[in-house]
Design a protein around this motif. Sequence first.
Motif, PDB file in Angstrom:
ATOM      1  N   MET A   1       0.848  -1.179   0.000  1.00  0.00           N
ATOM      2  CA  MET A   1       0.000   0.000   0.000  1.00  0.00           C
ATOM      3  C   MET A   1       0.891   1.239   0.000  1.00  0.00           C
ATOM      4  SD  MET A   1      -3.435   0.386   0.775  1.00  0.00           S
ATOM      5  CE  MET A   1      -4.358   1.835   0.692  1.00  0.00           C
ATOM      6  N   LEU A   2       0.512   2.206  -0.818  1.00  0.00           N
ATOM      7  CA  LEU A   2       1.283   3.444  -0.925  1.00  0.00           C
ATOM      8  C   LEU A   2       0.716   4.505   0.003  1.00  0.00           C
ATOM      9  CD1 LEU A   2       1.631   3.697  -4.794  1.00  0.00           C
ATOM     10  CD2 LEU A   2       3.357   2.916  -3.189  1.00  0.00           C
ATOM     11  N   THR A   3       1.630   5.307   0.519  1.00  0.00           N
ATOM     12  CA  THR A   3       1.174   6.434   1.324  1.00  0.00           C
ATOM     13  C   THR A   3       0.710   7.545   0.381  1.00  0.00           C
ATOM     14  OG1 THR A   3       3.344   7.468   1.386  1.00  0.00           O
ATOM     15  CG2 THR A   3       2.831   5.868   3.146  1.00  0.00           C
ATOM     16  N   LYS A   4       0.105   8.574   0.929  1.00  0.00           N
ATOM     17  CA  LYS A   4      -0.388   9.700   0.111  1.00  0.00           C
ATOM     18  C   LYS A   4       0.772  10.389  -0.598  1.00  0.00           C
ATOM     19  CE  LYS A   4      -4.811   9.782   0.977  1.00  0.00           C
ATOM     20  NZ  LYS A   4      -5.813   9.664  -0.048  1.00  0.00           N
TER      21      LYS A   4
ATOM     22  N   GLU B   1       3.727   9.106  -1.447  1.00  0.00           N
ATOM     23  CA  GLU B   1       4.257   8.239  -2.479  1.00  0.00           C
ATOM     24  C   GLU B   1       3.320   8.207  -3.691  1.00  0.00           C
ATOM     25  OE1 GLU B   1       6.726   5.042   0.261  1.00  0.00           O
ATOM     26  OE2 GLU B   1       4.618   4.641  -0.243  1.00  0.00           O
ATOM     27  N   GLU B   2       2.023   8.208  -3.427  1.00  0.00           N
ATOM     28  CA  GLU B   2       1.057   8.213  -4.511  1.00  0.00           C
ATOM     29  C   GLU B   2       1.139   9.512  -5.316  1.00  0.00           C
ATOM     30  OE1 GLU B   2      -3.774   7.840  -5.076  1.00  0.00           O
ATOM     31  OE2 GLU B   2      -2.869   7.126  -3.209  1.00  0.00           O
ATOM     32  N   LEU B   3       1.310  10.621  -4.620  1.00  0.00           N
ATOM     33  CA  LEU B   3       1.445  11.917  -5.288  1.00  0.00           C
ATOM     34  C   LEU B   3       2.714  11.961  -6.132  1.00  0.00           C
ATOM     35  CD1 LEU B   3       0.343  14.779  -5.651  1.00  0.00           C
ATOM     36  CD2 LEU B   3       1.635  15.443  -3.625  1.00  0.00           C
ATOM     37  N   LYS B   4       3.821  11.458  -5.588  1.00  0.00           N
ATOM     38  CA  LYS B   4       5.073  11.419  -6.344  1.00  0.00           C
ATOM     39  C   LYS B   4       4.938  10.525  -7.574  1.00  0.00           C
ATOM     40  CE  LYS B   4       8.239  12.267  -2.503  1.00  0.00           C
ATOM     41  NZ  LYS B   4       9.317  11.714  -1.673  1.00  0.00           N
ATOM     42  N   LEU B   5       4.270   9.404  -7.415  1.00  0.00           N
ATOM     43  CA  LEU B   5       4.068   8.495  -8.524  1.00  0.00           C
ATOM     44  C   LEU B   5       3.226   9.140  -9.628  1.00  0.00           C
ATOM     45  CD1 LEU B   5       4.571   5.660  -9.613  1.00  0.00           C
ATOM     46  CD2 LEU B   5       2.479   4.932  -8.458  1.00  0.00           C
ATOM     47  N   ARG B   6       2.203   9.891  -9.260  1.00  0.00           N
ATOM     48  CA  ARG B   6       1.383  10.599 -10.245  1.00  0.00           C
ATOM     49  C   ARG B   6       2.199  11.643 -11.000  1.00  0.00           C
ATOM     50  NH1 ARG B   6      -4.326  11.691  -7.160  1.00  0.00           N
ATOM     51  NH2 ARG B   6      -4.980   9.513  -7.113  1.00  0.00           N
ATOM     52  N   LEU B   7       3.041  12.383 -10.262  1.00  0.00           N
ATOM     53  CA  LEU B   7       3.873  13.396 -10.913  1.00  0.00           C
ATOM     54  C   LEU B   7       4.849  12.752 -11.897  1.00  0.00           C
ATOM     55  CD1 LEU B   7       4.644  15.787  -7.920  1.00  0.00           C
ATOM     56  CD2 LEU B   7       3.176  16.237  -9.892  1.00  0.00           C
ATOM     57  N   ILE B   8       5.439  11.622 -11.484  1.00  0.00           N
ATOM     58  CA  ILE B   8       6.372  10.927 -12.375  1.00  0.00           C
ATOM     59  C   ILE B   8       5.648  10.430 -13.615  1.00  0.00           C
ATOM     60  CG2 ILE B   8       7.801   8.848 -12.587  1.00  0.00           C
ATOM     61  CD1 ILE B   8       8.581   9.290  -9.628  1.00  0.00           C
ATOM     62  N   MET B   9       4.441   9.903 -13.455  1.00  0.00           N
ATOM     63  CA  MET B   9       3.673   9.405 -14.592  1.00  0.00           C
ATOM     64  C   MET B   9       3.310  10.542 -15.554  1.00  0.00           C
ATOM     65  SD  MET B   9       3.530   6.169 -14.322  1.00  0.00           S
ATOM     66  CE  MET B   9       2.234   5.650 -15.394  1.00  0.00           C
ATOM     67  N   GLU B  10       2.959  11.699 -15.006  1.00  0.00           N
ATOM     68  CA  GLU B  10       2.642  12.854 -15.857  1.00  0.00           C
ATOM     69  C   GLU B  10       3.871  13.315 -16.628  1.00  0.00           C
ATOM     70  OE1 GLU B  10       0.767  15.977 -13.659  1.00  0.00           O
ATOM     71  OE2 GLU B  10      -0.844  14.680 -12.946  1.00  0.00           O
ATOM     72  N   LEU B  11       5.031  13.334 -15.966  1.00  0.00           N
ATOM     73  CA  LEU B  11       6.267  13.731 -16.649  1.00  0.00           C
ATOM     74  C   LEU B  11       6.620  12.755 -17.760  1.00  0.00           C
ATOM     75  CD1 LEU B  11       8.512  14.911 -13.675  1.00  0.00           C
ATOM     76  CD2 LEU B  11       7.536  16.319 -15.482  1.00  0.00           C
ATOM     77  N   LEU B  12       6.445  11.475 -17.506  1.00  0.00           N
ATOM     78  CA  LEU B  12       6.711  10.484 -18.551  1.00  0.00           C
ATOM     79  C   LEU B  12       5.770  10.657 -19.731  1.00  0.00           C
ATOM     80  CD1 LEU B  12       7.371   7.243 -16.474  1.00  0.00           C
ATOM     81  CD2 LEU B  12       8.994   8.493 -17.886  1.00  0.00           C
ATOM     82  N   LYS B  13       4.529  10.955 -19.450  1.00  0.00           N
ATOM     83  CA  LYS B  13       3.554  11.156 -20.520  1.00  0.00           C
ATOM     84  C   LYS B  13       3.921  12.372 -21.367  1.00  0.00           C
ATOM     85  CE  LYS B  13      -1.409  11.564 -21.283  1.00  0.00           C
ATOM     86  NZ  LYS B  13      -2.709  11.696 -20.645  1.00  0.00           N
ATOM     87  N   GLU B  14       4.362  13.449 -20.718  1.00  0.00           N
ATOM     88  CA  GLU B  14       4.753  14.659 -21.446  1.00  0.00           C
ATOM     89  C   GLU B  14       5.980  14.414 -22.305  1.00  0.00           C
ATOM     90  OE1 GLU B  14       5.254  17.845 -18.694  1.00  0.00           O
ATOM     91  OE2 GLU B  14       3.165  17.835 -18.076  1.00  0.00           O
TER      92      GLU B  14
END
Length: 92
Positions: free
Chosen positions: A1-4, A6-19
């Motif tokens: 389970m991810l903490t809040k 870690e989840e926020l960091k993961l979302r930011l990384i995913m957005e950067l990869l998408k860009e």
Amino acid sequence: MLTKQEELKLRLIMELLKETEEAQPKERNRDKQGRFAKGEEEYSYRSEREIKVVKRRGTYGTYDVKDYEPYSTVDLLICTAVAFTAVAILMI
């Protein structure tokens, strides 16, 4: 389970990869030297008027864009008629 966090960091990384994926050049055909191959589909828009790019003398990197219209047969016929008329008048 991810903490809040870690989840926020993961979302930011995913957005950067998408860009960065969107910023990559599209897969296009390449010629033998590895350059992008020219294709008509890239330049489907053609202007009705023709232009001519002329370098401006005495400047660095300055160009003028002029409308390029080749002489029509009517223009050439008029010029020829005027020239013959001028020669005929001078000979009299």
